[in-house]
Write an enzyme that holds these catalytic residues in place. Structure first.
Site, mmCIF file in Angstrom:
data_model
loop_
_atom_site.group_PDB
_atom_site.id
_atom_site.type_symbol
_atom_site.label_atom_id
_atom_site.label_comp_id
_atom_site.label_asym_id
_atom_site.label_seq_id
_atom_site.Cartn_x
_atom_site.Cartn_y
_atom_site.Cartn_z
ATOM 1 N N CYS A 2 25.379 -6.777 -53.806
ATOM 2 C CA CYS A 2 26.278 -6.878 -54.949
ATOM 3 C C CYS A 2 27.629 -6.382 -54.461
ATOM 4 O O CYS A 2 27.747 -5.869 -53.351
ATOM 5 C CB CYS A 2 25.837 -5.977 -56.094
ATOM 6 S SG CYS A 2 24.177 -6.307 -56.689
ATOM 7 N N ARG A 28 29.728 -11.726 -52.560
ATOM 8 C CA ARG A 28 28.603 -10.794 -52.405
ATOM 9 C C ARG A 28 27.552 -10.950 -53.502
ATOM 10 O O ARG A 28 26.484 -10.332 -53.440
ATOM 11 C CB ARG A 28 29.118 -9.344 -52.423
ATOM 12 C CG ARG A 28 30.063 -9.011 -51.287
ATOM 13 C CD ARG A 28 30.456 -7.556 -51.348
ATOM 14 N NE ARG A 28 29.320 -6.685 -51.224
ATOM 15 C CZ ARG A 28 28.831 -6.248 -50.074
ATOM 16 N NH1 ARG A 28 29.394 -6.592 -48.939
ATOM 17 N NH2 ARG A 28 27.775 -5.464 -50.058
ATOM 18 N N TRP A 75 24.160 -9.525 -57.735
ATOM 19 C CA TRP A 75 23.164 -10.436 -57.147
ATOM 20 C C TRP A 75 21.837 -9.759 -57.451
ATOM 21 O O TRP A 75 21.475 -8.783 -56.808
ATOM 22 C CB TRP A 75 23.409 -10.551 -55.644
ATOM 23 C CG TRP A 75 22.503 -11.527 -54.955
ATOM 24 C CD1 TRP A 75 21.370 -11.237 -54.256
ATOM 25 C CD2 TRP A 75 22.672 -12.928 -54.860
ATOM 26 N NE1 TRP A 75 20.829 -12.377 -53.740
ATOM 27 C CE2 TRP A 75 21.599 -13.440 -54.103
ATOM 28 C CE3 TRP A 75 23.618 -13.823 -55.365
ATOM 29 C CZ2 TRP A 75 21.458 -14.794 -53.832
ATOM 30 C CZ3 TRP A 75 23.471 -15.165 -55.085
ATOM 31 C CH2 TRP A 75 22.406 -15.646 -54.330
ATOM 32 N N ASN A 101 25.472 -0.836 -55.680
ATOM 33 C CA ASN A 101 24.972 -1.887 -54.800
ATOM 34 C C ASN A 101 23.886 -1.271 -53.929
ATOM 35 O O ASN A 101 24.136 -0.272 -53.258
ATOM 36 C CB ASN A 101 26.113 -2.416 -53.914
ATOM 37 C CG ASN A 101 25.600 -3.270 -52.768
ATOM 38 O OD1 ASN A 101 24.628 -4.004 -52.924
ATOM 39 N ND2 ASN A 101 26.231 -3.163 -51.618
ATOM 40 N N GLY A 102 22.707 -1.843 -53.952
ATOM 41 C CA GLY A 102 21.607 -1.317 -53.137
ATOM 42 C C GLY A 102 20.309 -1.415 -53.909
ATOM 43 O O GLY A 102 20.216 -2.123 -54.924
ATOM 44 N N GLU A 481 12.202 -24.078 -35.888
ATOM 45 C CA GLU A 481 13.381 -23.532 -36.541
ATOM 46 C C GLU A 481 14.576 -23.509 -35.573
ATOM 47 O O GLU A 481 15.703 -23.827 -35.960
ATOM 48 C CB GLU A 481 13.065 -22.123 -37.092
ATOM 49 C CG GLU A 481 14.231 -21.384 -37.717
ATOM 50 C CD GLU A 481 14.921 -22.093 -38.879
ATOM 51 O OE1 GLU A 481 14.414 -23.126 -39.351
ATOM 52 O OE2 GLU A 481 15.996 -21.627 -39.285
ATOM 53 N N LYS A 485 18.193 -25.522 -36.197
ATOM 54 C CA LYS A 485 19.511 -24.888 -36.145
ATOM 55 C C LYS A 485 20.433 -25.670 -35.213
ATOM 56 O O LYS A 485 21.564 -25.964 -35.552
ATOM 57 C CB LYS A 485 19.429 -23.432 -35.654
ATOM 58 C CG LYS A 485 18.781 -22.429 -36.570
ATOM 59 C CD LYS A 485 19.587 -22.064 -37.793
ATOM 60 C CE LYS A 485 19.325 -22.975 -38.949
ATOM 61 N NZ LYS A 485 18.239 -22.755 -39.809
ATOM 62 N N GLU A 488 21.366 -29.183 -36.671
ATOM 63 C CA GLU A 488 22.179 -29.305 -37.874
ATOM 64 C C GLU A 488 23.615 -28.828 -37.698
ATOM 65 O O GLU A 488 24.507 -29.324 -38.371
ATOM 66 C CB GLU A 488 21.519 -28.644 -39.094
ATOM 67 C CG GLU A 488 21.421 -27.150 -39.066
ATOM 68 C CD GLU A 488 20.790 -26.584 -40.338
ATOM 69 O OE1 GLU A 488 20.895 -27.197 -41.403
ATOM 70 O OE2 GLU A 488 20.187 -25.495 -40.233
ATOM 71 N N HIS A 504 0.542 -35.480 -24.425
ATOM 72 C CA HIS A 504 0.058 -36.573 -25.291
ATOM 73 C C HIS A 504 1.190 -37.547 -25.607
ATOM 74 O O HIS A 504 1.082 -38.354 -26.517
ATOM 75 C CB HIS A 504 -0.545 -35.994 -26.566
ATOM 76 C CG HIS A 504 -1.713 -35.104 -26.289
ATOM 77 N ND1 HIS A 504 -2.930 -35.585 -25.862
ATOM 78 C CD2 HIS A 504 -1.836 -33.753 -26.310
ATOM 79 C CE1 HIS A 504 -3.768 -34.566 -25.663
ATOM 80 N NE2 HIS A 504 -3.109 -33.437 -25.930
ATOM 81 N N LYS A 604 24.513 -26.688 -49.041
ATOM 82 C CA LYS A 604 23.713 -25.459 -48.962
ATOM 83 C C LYS A 604 22.431 -25.606 -49.769
ATOM 84 O O LYS A 604 21.364 -25.201 -49.344
ATOM 85 C CB LYS A 604 24.545 -24.260 -49.456
ATOM 86 C CG LYS A 604 23.824 -22.924 -49.372
ATOM 87 C CD LYS A 604 23.613 -22.493 -47.918
ATOM 88 C CE LYS A 604 22.766 -21.256 -47.778
ATOM 89 N NZ LYS A 604 22.190 -21.131 -46.437
HETATM 90 O O1 M6R Z 1 17.150 -23.165 -50.667
HETATM 91 P P1 M6R Z 1 15.952 -23.634 -49.861
HETATM 92 O O2 M6R Z 1 15.370 -22.562 -49.016
HETATM 93 O O3 M6R Z 1 14.941 -24.305 -50.710
HETATM 94 O O4 M6R Z 1 16.562 -24.730 -48.882
HETATM 95 C C1 M6R Z 1 15.723 -25.456 -48.048
HETATM 96 C C2 M6R Z 1 16.501 -26.286 -47.047
HETATM 97 O O5 M6R Z 1 17.353 -27.178 -47.706
HETATM 98 C C3 M6R Z 1 17.325 -25.425 -46.085
HETATM 99 O O6 M6R Z 1 16.522 -24.496 -45.412
HETATM 100 C C4 M6R Z 1 18.050 -26.297 -45.067
HETATM 101 O O7 M6R Z 1 17.132 -26.923 -44.235
HETATM 102 C C5 M6R Z 1 19.063 -25.504 -44.246
HETATM 103 N N1 M6R Z 1 20.171 -26.357 -43.948
HETATM 104 C C6 M6R Z 1 18.490 -24.973 -42.975
HETATM 105 O O8 M6R Z 1 19.423 -24.322 -42.191
#
Ligand code: M6R
Length: 609
Positions: A2, A28, A75, A101-102, A481, A485, A488, A504, A604
């Site tokens: 927060c 925040r 938050w 905040n905390g 993962e 990263k 993307e 395979h 996002k």
């Molecule tokens: O808000 P969510 O965790 O549901 O979002 C899921 C994905 O859209 C999200 O993780 C997306 O793949 C990101 N761009 C990964 O870095």
């Protein structure tokens, strides 16, 4: 996470200054906002749920009298985003206003104790206990100053806090204290300010004093006085000159939000260790009772689910199905029933594909459990039980702290379940709990010791056309993962799969100079992954290995390596092992001239199917 802010002004109204500062702290947290000021011996307060501008339209936040006040942008961690849970919080006699905040870990015990002494609570927050505690201390020791009462109160708080307190009883003073949540003081000739972060007051002053953990600071027009909470001793500290631009300040001096958020992970992991036990227990009970458990999510959250399926299996002997949410209805829609449990994992809590899967499961009477970063999101509203991942707003489009926080929660859940089902010995339980406690420090060490190395690796491979990311066992999730990263944000096509699959099919892609990232903790898969490295190397691949420190065997095969601290248990390994891969993606994006915070074509939160 927060944002708190407070100011004591020589002249003029505090409220518009607080309002403007909160706008600068909105990154925040932004689910609720509130302000309190003192005027003519009385507290004035305005607060509500919603973004600052929405709340301002209804309540006119600038319209509060007085030259001293505090403000908060929230938050939610404890208590949904509702007006009653918005800060500031007051004591019974409305003589103390507090913003915080905390996370106060022992708030439930304190609340009970205070209720037994007649205090009446209005909110579901952990913060409100602090207001009542200060009131109680002043009631039993009326001669204490406000500062001394706050000092006594914070000694009783477990957890993290940065707080600011005002009271009409001492109308020209503001008392602030800090433990594990950021707190800074700003000063100029016209006023003194406190805030969670420098950007809040940067347009007003660039003279700042950083308050350290375990310190209490009294602000007044005479200046500031810092004392140690433990023994009340005085601390002398000169203000520093801050030469950041406002844009740099919001990112705390980092060039991008993504890098800032990677570096925040030691702190966010500390927060996830402060989860409320009863929710973990409740969720573990539902998982235990279900005939089958689906772990449903998209993107990074799905990778967390994939890793979690290994944790549930290895620790609690529970088979779970990790499912990509957009496939859930087609793949499992008809088989879900009243005996199924769906653990939906979503940072935003608003991802359309995840909610569609949840909806389908709800219609078939399955139990819905949620893990999200946004308390008050749709996911929390449709879940029977939900847990917050406690990592604060994530601004970079690439999820970073999301992955490690979600995994920390899921690991704790798997441990609970293991205990409930009697599948783990006390020694093993204690050992893993101790290792979990150390993870924030482990992650800190990795960032400190490996960031420069990863940066150089990114420079070397910046023009590569394709990458493989390979792991075995739980490290398969880390590989997926790491690959997401890189793809993307650096726009490098990459493929990830369990290393055992190479022969395979995918190994036919390998030719001289093809970079392959191997994730190789020293676990049960180590021997076989060495074999996989050899088969890639024999075909001309360049090997980048994430290894345990001093793993000479893999070092002798690899072209580049990133060393991780020793002694990380296999089930927890994706949490620290993803850190260098996040840094690799970040530095590759920067090297290739892309803005990692705003990858093309991505949002996002994906709220369409
Ligand atoms: O808000 P969510 O965790 O549901 O979002 C899921 C994905 O859209 C999200 O993780 C997306 O793949 C990101 N761009 C990964 O870095």
């Amino acid at each position: 996470m927060c944002g708190i802010f407070g100011c004591v002004l020589k002249d003029g109204k505090a409220a518009p200054i607080i309002h403007a500062a909160l706008k600068r702290l909105e990154y925040r947290g932004y689910d609720s906002v509130g302000e309190a000021t003192i005027y003519n011996g009385k507290l004035y307060i305005k607060k509500d749920r919603g973004k600052i501008e929405e709340v301002d339209k209804i309540h006119n936040l600038d319209d509060l009298p007085g030259n001293i006040g505090v403000g908060h942008t929230r938050w939610a961690t404890h208590g949904a985003p509702l007006q009653v849970n918005a800060h500031p919080h007051l004591d019974c006699s409305e003589q103390i206003a507090i913003v915080h905040n905390g996370i106060i870990e022992n708030f439930a015990e304190l609340k009970l104790e205070l209720e037994n002494r007649g205090h009446v609570f209005k909110s579901k927050t952990d913060t409100e206990v602090a207001a009542h505690l200060i009131e109680e201390i002043l009631k039993t020791n009326p001669s204490l100053s406000l500062a001394d009462a706050v000092l006594e109160a914070v000694k009783r708080l477990d957890g993290s806090y940065a707080l600011a307190v005002i009271s009409p009883k001492e109308p020209n003073k503001m008392i602030c204290a800090r433990h594990e949540s950021p707190l800074v003081v700003g000063i100029n000739e016209k006023a003194i300010y406190c805030a969670s972060d420098i950007p809040a007051f940067l347009p007003l002053t660039n003279k700042a004093v950083i308050i350290d953990d375990g310190e209490l600071v009294t602000l007044s027009l005479e200046g500031f006085e810092i004392r140690k909470i433990a023994d009340s001793s005085l601390v002398v500290r000169e203000p520093k000159f801050i030469d950041w631009t406002p844009e740099m300040a919001v990112k705390q001096g980092y060039p991008h939000f993504m890098l800032k958020e990677i570096h925040e992970q030691p702190a966010t992991l500390r927060n996830t260790l402060r989860l409320q036990e009863q929710y973990l227990d409740l969720m573990a009970t539902f998982l235990d009772r279900a005939r089958e458990v689906y772990l449903v999510a998209c993107g990074t959250s799905y990778h967390a689910c994939l890793a979690a399926s290994y944790m549930f299996s290895k620790l609690a002997f529970l088979a779970t199905y990790p499912v990509i949410a957009s496939e859930f209805v087609e793949q499992h829609g008809k088989s879900v029933n009243i005996d199924s449990a769906i653990l939906a994992v979503s940072q935003s809590g608003e991802t359309a594909d995840t909610l569609a899967a949840v909806n389908c499961a709800r219609q078939r009477a399955a139990t819905i459990l949620g893990l999200t970063n946004v308390i008050g999101s749709t996911l929390t509203r449709v879940s029977r039980v939900y847990i917050g991942q406690q990592s604060g707003p994530e601004i970079g489009v690439a999820a970073t702290k999301t992955f490690t926080s979600q995994l920390s929660v899921l690991a704790q859940l798997a441990l609970r379940l293991a205990k409930k089902r009697g599948k783990i010995s006390q020694d093993e339980m204690d050992y893993l709990a101790e290792k979990m406690e150390k993870l924030p420090d482990t992650v800190e060490t990795i960032i400190q010791t490996q960031e420069e190395n990863v940066k150089q690796i990114a420079k070397k491979y910046k023009d590569a056309k394709t990458f493989f990311f390979l792991g075995r066992g739980i490290s398969t999730a880390t590989a997926y993962e790491g690959r997401l990263k890189l793809m993307e944000i650096a726009y490098v096509p990459a493929i990830a799969f369990p290393a055992g699959e190479s022969k395979h099919g995918p190994i036919s892609l390998i030719e001289q100079g093809f970079p392959v990232v191997f994730i190789c903790p020293k676990d049960e898969t180590h021997k076989t992954i060495v074999g996989n490295i050899m088969e890639m190397k024999a075909r001309g691949a360049l090997i980048i290995a994430v290894i345990e420190k001093d793993d000479e065997e893999i070092k002798s095969l690899a072209d580049d390596w990133i060393e991780m601290p020793k002694g990380i248990p296999e089930v927890l390994s994706p949490i620290p092992y993803i850190i260098p891969l996040q840094l690799l993606a970040y530095y590759m994006a920067v090297e290739r001239g892309h803005n990692p915070d705003m990858p093309r074509n991505l949002a996002k939160s994906v709220t369409v199917k």
